[in-house]
Scaffold this active site. Structure first.
Site, PDB file in Angstrom:
ATOM      1  N   ASP A  39      -8.794  17.086   2.852  1.00  0.00           N
ATOM      2  CA  ASP A  39      -7.660  16.849   3.294  1.00  0.00           C
ATOM      3  C   ASP A  39      -7.226  18.143   4.602  1.00  0.00           C
ATOM      4  OD1 ASP A  39      -4.621  15.882   1.996  1.00  0.00           O
ATOM      5  OD2 ASP A  39      -4.383  17.768   2.986  1.00  0.00           O
ATOM      6  N   ASP A  64     -10.021  16.988   9.021  1.00  0.00           N
ATOM      7  CA  ASP A  64      -9.059  16.198  10.119  1.00  0.00           C
ATOM      8  C   ASP A  64      -9.805  15.006   9.996  1.00  0.00           C
ATOM      9  OD1 ASP A  64      -7.525  15.062  11.685  1.00  0.00           O
ATOM     10  OD2 ASP A  64      -7.087  16.991  12.763  1.00  0.00           O
ATOM     11  N   VAL A  65      -9.441  13.740   9.589  1.00  0.00           N
ATOM     12  CA  VAL A  65     -10.106  12.842   9.786  1.00  0.00           C
ATOM     13  C   VAL A  65     -10.291  12.300  11.537  1.00  0.00           C
ATOM     14  CG1 VAL A  65      -9.571  11.739   7.589  1.00  0.00           C
ATOM     15  CG2 VAL A  65      -8.152  11.340   9.551  1.00  0.00           C
ATOM     16  N   TYR A 155       1.212   0.531  12.419  1.00  0.00           N
ATOM     17  CA  TYR A 155       0.844   0.545  11.094  1.00  0.00           C
ATOM     18  C   TYR A 155       0.182  -0.832  10.650  1.00  0.00           C
ATOM     19  CZ  TYR A 155       0.968   1.414   6.092  1.00  0.00           C
ATOM     20  OH  TYR A 155       0.743   1.611   4.671  1.00  0.00           O
ATOM     21  N   LYS A 159      -3.909  -1.125   9.667  1.00  0.00           N
ATOM     22  CA  LYS A 159      -3.993  -1.682   8.345  1.00  0.00           C
ATOM     23  C   LYS A 159      -4.969  -3.037   8.500  1.00  0.00           C
ATOM     24  CE  LYS A 159      -2.633   1.819   6.039  1.00  0.00           C
ATOM     25  NZ  LYS A 159      -3.548   2.731   5.495  1.00  0.00           N
ATOM     26  N   THR A 190       6.059   7.294  -2.629  1.00  0.00           N
ATOM     27  CA  THR A 190       5.259   8.250  -2.486  1.00  0.00           C
ATOM     28  C   THR A 190       6.385   9.180  -1.556  1.00  0.00           C
ATOM     29  OG1 THR A 190       4.430   7.424  -0.342  1.00  0.00           O
ATOM     30  CG2 THR A 190       3.041   7.217  -2.234  1.00  0.00           C
TER      31      THR A 190
END
Length: 293
Positions: A39, A64-65, A155, A159, A190
Site C-alpha cells: 500500500d 506506489d504502483v 475510469y 478498467k 467503500t
C-alpha cells in the site's frame, strides 16, 4: 474444477488498506493464506499486518504502483520472507468524475497511471515469483469495463484496458501454468464510493446508487465472489453473477443501457454539477488514492 487451496500460499495484494483491500485481506487470511500487503501508506499496511497475525502470516510494505522498481523490490522481499509467492492481486485504484472538456489533465493521467499502468507494473513485478509456483494473477477491474458511463472517461478506459490486458496476458503465460483473471464488481460501499454518492454530479448521474440499474451490492458479496474466483483461478469474475450476460455481451446491451441508464437530461444535469478537479472532496481523493473499488 479442482479448488485452488489457499492454505499456506502467499498472496500479494496492492491497495491493501482501501475499502476493498481490507475486506479481501481478511477473507484471504481466513482461508489460510499468507499476505504481502502492499500500500502507499507503509505504516497503515504494517498495522494491518499486525491485526492479521503479524510477520509469520502477514507483512506490510510501502509501495506506489507507479514505481516499478519499488514493486519489484517488495515482491522479491515478500517471496523471500514467506518462501514463495503464489498469487498477486492488483487492487490499487482510484476514480475521478468530470467531463473531458473540463477535467484537469493531471487528474486524468493519474487515473490511467494507477488503474491501468499500475496493474501492468504489479503483474510485471510479480510474475517471476508466481511463475515457479504455477500461480495466479488477478486484477480488480469493474463492470465499468463493459458499461461506459459519462464523466468517467479515465475510469472506464482504465478498467476496460485492464480487462483487455488480462485477456492478452493469459495467452502469454498459459503454457507456464499461470492463470490470469479480471474481477468486475458493480457498485459497492467503500469510502471512495461514499464520496461519489456525495458528489452532486455523481448523485445526479447514479441517483445515490440506492436502486435500479446502479444499486450497490453488499461488500461481503463482492469479496465472496473474488475469493471464489481466486479459488477457481477464474478468467473472469462478475459480481453479482446476474450481470454475467451483460459482461459477456457489452456490444449488445450497451445501447439499451445508455438509453435507459443515462438519459440526456440526467447527463446534462451531471455535467453542470461536475467539479473541475474531478473529485468532490480533494482530501478524500488523496486519502484513498491507492484504495480499491
Amino acid at each position: 474444477m479442482t479448488r485452488y487451496d489457499l492454505t499456506g500460499r502467499t498472496v500479494a495484494l496492492t491497495g491493501s488498506t482501501g475499502g476493498l483491500g481490507i475486506a479481501l485481506a481478511n477473507a484471504l487470511r481466513d482461508r489460510g493464506a499468507n499476505l504481502a500487503l502492499l500500500d502507499l501508506d507503509a505504516e497503515a499496511a504494517q498495522a494491518q499486518a499486525e491485526k492479521l497475525g503479524g510477520d509469520t502470516v502477514a507483512r506490510g510494505w510501502g509501495v506506489d504502483v507507479r514505481d516499478l522498481a519499488g514493486l519489484q523490490t517488495a515482491m522479491h522481499e515478500a517471496a523471500a520472507h514467506f518462501g514463495r509467492l503464489d498469487v498477486a492481486v492488483a487492487g490499487a485504484g482510484i476514480d475521478t468524475m468530470a467531463p473531458l472538456a473540463t477535467i484537469d489533465p493531471a487528474a486524468y493521467e493519474r487515473v490511467i497511471d494507477i488503474n491501468l499502468n499500475g496493474v501492468w507494473r504489479t503483474f510485471r513485478a510479480a510474475l517471476p515469483h508466481v511463475e515457479p509456483q504455477r500461480g495466479y494473477l488477478l486484477a480488480i477491474s469493474s463492470m465499468a469495463a463493459f458499461v461506459h458511463s459519462p464523466l468517467q472517461i479515465s475510469y472506464t478506459a482504465s478498467k476496460a484496458g485492464v480487462w483487455a490486458m488480462c485477456d492478452s496476458l493469459r495467452l502469454e503465460v498459459r503454457h507456464l501454468g499461470v492463470g490470469v483473471g479480471s474481477a468486475h464488481p458493480t457498485f459497492f460501499r467503500t469510502p471512495m464510493m461514499d464520496d461519489v454518492t456525495a458528489d452532486p454530479a455523481g448523485h445526479a448521474l447514479w441517483g445515490g446508487n440506492s436502486k435500479g440499474l446502479w444499486k450497490m451490492v453488499p461488500l461481503e458479496k463482492v469479496i465472496a465472489g473474488i475469493v471464489r474466483g481466486i479459488e477457481r483461478r477464474a478468467d473472469r469474475v462478475v459480481v453479482p453473477r446476474s450481470l454475467t450476460l451483460t459482461a459477456n455481451a457489452p456490444g449488445l446491451f450497451r445501447p439499451i443501457l445508455e438509453r435507459v441508464g443515462f438519459r440526456p437530461q440526467t447527463v446534462q444535469r451531471a455535467l453542470g454539477l461536475a467539479s473541475a478537479s474531478g473529485w468532490h472532496d480533494p482530501a478524500v481523493h488523496e486519502r484513498h488514492q491507492a484504495g480499491s473499488r
